[in-house]
Design a protein around this motif. Structure first.
Motif, PDB file in Angstrom:
ATOM      1  N   ARG A   1      10.682   7.672   1.471  1.00  0.00           N
ATOM      2  CA  ARG A   1      10.002   6.603   1.846  1.00  0.00           C
ATOM      3  C   ARG A   1       9.976   5.420   1.040  1.00  0.00           C
ATOM      4  O   ARG A   1      10.295   4.157   1.498  1.00  0.00           O
ATOM      5  N   LEU A   2       9.995   5.877  -0.572  1.00  0.00           N
ATOM      6  CA  LEU A   2      10.054   4.762  -1.169  1.00  0.00           C
ATOM      7  C   LEU A   2      11.257   3.760  -1.347  1.00  0.00           C
ATOM      8  O   LEU A   2      11.305   2.706  -1.429  1.00  0.00           O
ATOM      9  N   SER A   3      12.461   4.707  -1.091  1.00  0.00           N
ATOM     10  CA  SER A   3      13.757   3.879  -1.090  1.00  0.00           C
ATOM     11  C   SER A   3      13.830   3.037   0.153  1.00  0.00           C
ATOM     12  O   SER A   3      14.249   1.811   0.224  1.00  0.00           O
TER      13      SER A   3
ATOM     14  N   LEU B   1       8.151  16.512  -2.586  1.00  0.00           N
ATOM     15  CA  LEU B   1       8.852  15.405  -3.330  1.00  0.00           C
ATOM     16  C   LEU B   1       9.909  14.499  -2.435  1.00  0.00           C
ATOM     17  O   LEU B   1       9.864  13.214  -2.505  1.00  0.00           O
ATOM     18  N   TYR B   2      10.485  15.052  -1.562  1.00  0.00           N
ATOM     19  CA  TYR B   2      11.520  14.201  -0.939  1.00  0.00           C
ATOM     20  C   TYR B   2      11.216  13.375  -0.108  1.00  0.00           C
ATOM     21  O   TYR B   2      11.710  12.320  -0.023  1.00  0.00           O
TER      22      TYR B   2
ATOM     23  N   PRO C   1       0.728  -1.199  -0.169  1.00  0.00           N
ATOM     24  CA  PRO C   1      -0.046  -0.138  -0.026  1.00  0.00           C
ATOM     25  C   PRO C   1       0.672   1.167   0.037  1.00  0.00           C
ATOM     26  O   PRO C   1       0.546   2.267  -0.685  1.00  0.00           O
ATOM     27  N   ASP C   2       1.998   1.360   0.564  1.00  0.00           N
ATOM     28  CA  ASP C   2       2.861   2.325   0.844  1.00  0.00           C
ATOM     29  C   ASP C   2       3.435   2.907  -0.455  1.00  0.00           C
ATOM     30  O   ASP C   2       3.612   3.921  -1.003  1.00  0.00           O
TER      31      ASP C   2
ATOM     32  N   ALA D   1      11.459  -4.258   1.659  1.00  0.00           N
ATOM     33  CA  ALA D   1      11.058  -5.250   0.850  1.00  0.00           C
ATOM     34  C   ALA D   1      11.914  -6.538   0.863  1.00  0.00           C
ATOM     35  O   ALA D   1      11.638  -7.502   0.695  1.00  0.00           O
ATOM     36  N   GLN D   2      13.359  -6.158   0.997  1.00  0.00           N
ATOM     37  CA  GLN D   2      14.371  -7.095   0.739  1.00  0.00           C
ATOM     38  C   GLN D   2      14.375  -8.283   1.800  1.00  0.00           C
ATOM     39  O   GLN D   2      14.518  -9.198   1.604  1.00  0.00           O
TER      40      GLN D   2
END
Ligand SMILES: Nc1ncnc2c1ncn2[C@@H]1O[C@H](COP(=O)(O)OP(=O)(O)OP(=O)(O)O)[C@@H](O)[C@H]1O
Ligand SMILES: [Mg+2]
Length: 422
Positions: A292-294, A286-287, A136-137, A300-301
């Motif tokens: 957060r995505l990174s 945007l930062y 979701p994120d 996820a790893q």
């Protein structure tokens, strides 16, 4: 990562209603975020520069409206995505535990129960992170990035161009870090499992340890595993902690360039002050989603390795395969014909031939380790013989369903089991 999404996205299919509301919430968050940046423009241009009193009266309401939209969206999204995630995990746990109960006896002798416990609890909660948070994120932050990037391009394509060519440069160091992260996360999960099974070993052998006074030896063995856990977690922390500073430095370079070029645009009269600040605000905003995505990628790893470990368990298939015939008749005869049984290298039974009829009482007598329990284990098919046959009423016991076989044979184990139930 792609595999992970592919594996868990199908789970979402059963949750159409929750998914609909979750996406609605995400859209509200994305629109609200871009709206916040856009509000800067009328505040500066209309209120401060043009002294527009009507606009001044309107702005506070717009501001509260935009934040309410964002807040509501986030609430709705969090609730519904967590609902889906938790429910998927509940189903997974059920599936795994039920799967375990059908596995071979041999499986439980070769894998430590601590290891199994660790997989059913630790690994699944890492997977829960994926379904309840990461997916979701990932969607939400991507939507925010799209909304903000769209707004930035709309406000000034020229300035946006400079910024958007720098952003991809950040991806290279990040992907290297992610690779490292995956390696350490695997090592840390493995060492945690080792430590847990060592603890299990200590607890189940406590009488032996105490009576031989080998506490110091055990402590040292445990300390070694424990030290490993510490070592790999710290490596994980180190890799993770590097991500933010790298992003921040790269971000400052991009923003420096934007201020320089944007400042010139404003001075030359190609852009209003309000437009520039709205643009800069959107960039600053945007930062957070990019960061957060990174972070999500690293998390996820962790989940990818947990997922692999869980599927190892799910893919373990029992080798004792049930037959299809129901054993409905009363057992009249049991006969063993030239039966041999090995446990790995240990030969437990060799060429046993025996006949038992209904009504007989038979005592098996022998030293400890002679193979008495092993013989009984064969009757209920905890193990299958390496050679020979076991016939029940003249039929091979492999022909019967396990359930009907177990209904006809009462088995009293020499181990003590306590179920926490009434
Ligand atoms: N799951 C197993 N894996 C490996 N070896 C095993 C396993 N179960 C039993 N053995 C070994 O097989 C042999 C026969 O064991 P079994 O338990 O059948 O003996 P037993 O006659 O029932 O002994 P006891 O009187 O102590 O109950 C022993 O050497 C034992 O160590
Ligand atoms: Mg025994």
């Amino acid at each position: 990562m792609k595999n992970l999404l592919k594996q868990y996205l199908p789970y979402l299919v059963g949750y159409k209603r929750q998914f609909f509301f979750a996406v609605l919430g995400m859209i509200a968050v994305a629109v609200g975020t871009a709206g916040t940046a856009h509000l800067i423009k009328p505040v500066l241009d209309d209120v401060f520069i043009n002294k527009d009193i009507e606009m001044l009266k309107l702005i506070p309401f717009l501001l509260v409206g935009v934040f309410t939209l964002k807040g509501l969206g986030r609430y709705v999204q969090t609730y519904y995505t967590s609902y889906i995630g938790q429910d998927v995990v509940r189903k997974l746990r059920d599936k795994l535990v039920s799967h375990l109960t059908y596995l071979d006896m041999n499986f439980f002798k070769t894998i430590h129960s601590g290891e199994i416990l660790s997989r059913v609890t630790n690994d699944i909660s890492r997977i829960q992170m994926v379904v309840a948070n990461i997916i979701p994120d990932l969607i939400r932050e991507t939507m925010i990035i799209i909304a903000l990037t769209g707004y930035v391009i709309y406000e000034s394509p020229k300035l946006a161009f400079y910024f958007l060519i720098i952003m991809p440069l950040a991806i290279f160091p990040l992907s290297k870090l992610a690779k490292k992260m995956r390696k350490y996360s695997k090592l840390s999960q493995e060492s945690t499992a080792d430590m847990t099974s060592r603890l299990g070993e200590i607890l189940s052998n406590i009488e032996v340890i105490k009576s031989n006074s080998t506490q110091v030896y055990e402590r040292e063995r445990f300390a070694k595993e424990n030290q490993n856990v510490f070592k790999f977690i710290m490596k994980q922390v180190k890799t993770n902690a590097l991500t933010s500073p790298i992003m921040e430095i790269l971000g400052s370079v991009a923003i420096g360039i934007v201020i320089y070029i944007g400042g010139k645009e404003v001075i030359d009269g190609h852009m209003t002050v309000g437009a520039f600040f709205a643009f800069a605000t959107a960039l600053f905003m945007l930062y957070t989603p990019i960061k957060r995505l990174s972070g999500l990628y690293n998390k996820a790893q962790d989940a990818i390795t947990a997922n692999t470990r869980m599927h190892e368990l799910l893919d373990t298939k029992p080798t004792i395969i049930a037959g299809t015939k129901e054993l409905t008749n009363v057992i009249e005869t049991i006969s063993l014909q030239n039966v041999s049984l090995d446990y790995g290298d240990i030969h437990a039974l060799k060429n046993i031939t025996l006949e038992a009829k209904k009504g007989e009482s038979i005592a098996l007598v022998g030293d400890s380790g002679a193979g008495k329990s092993s013989l009984v284990n064969l009757l209920v098919r905890f193990y299958d013989p390496k050679e020979g046959k076991i016939l029940i009423n003249g039929t091979d016991n492999k022909v019967f369903t396990l359930t009907s076989l177990h209904q006809k044979i009462a088995y009293v184990t020499q181990r003590i089991y306590i179920f926490n139930d009434t």
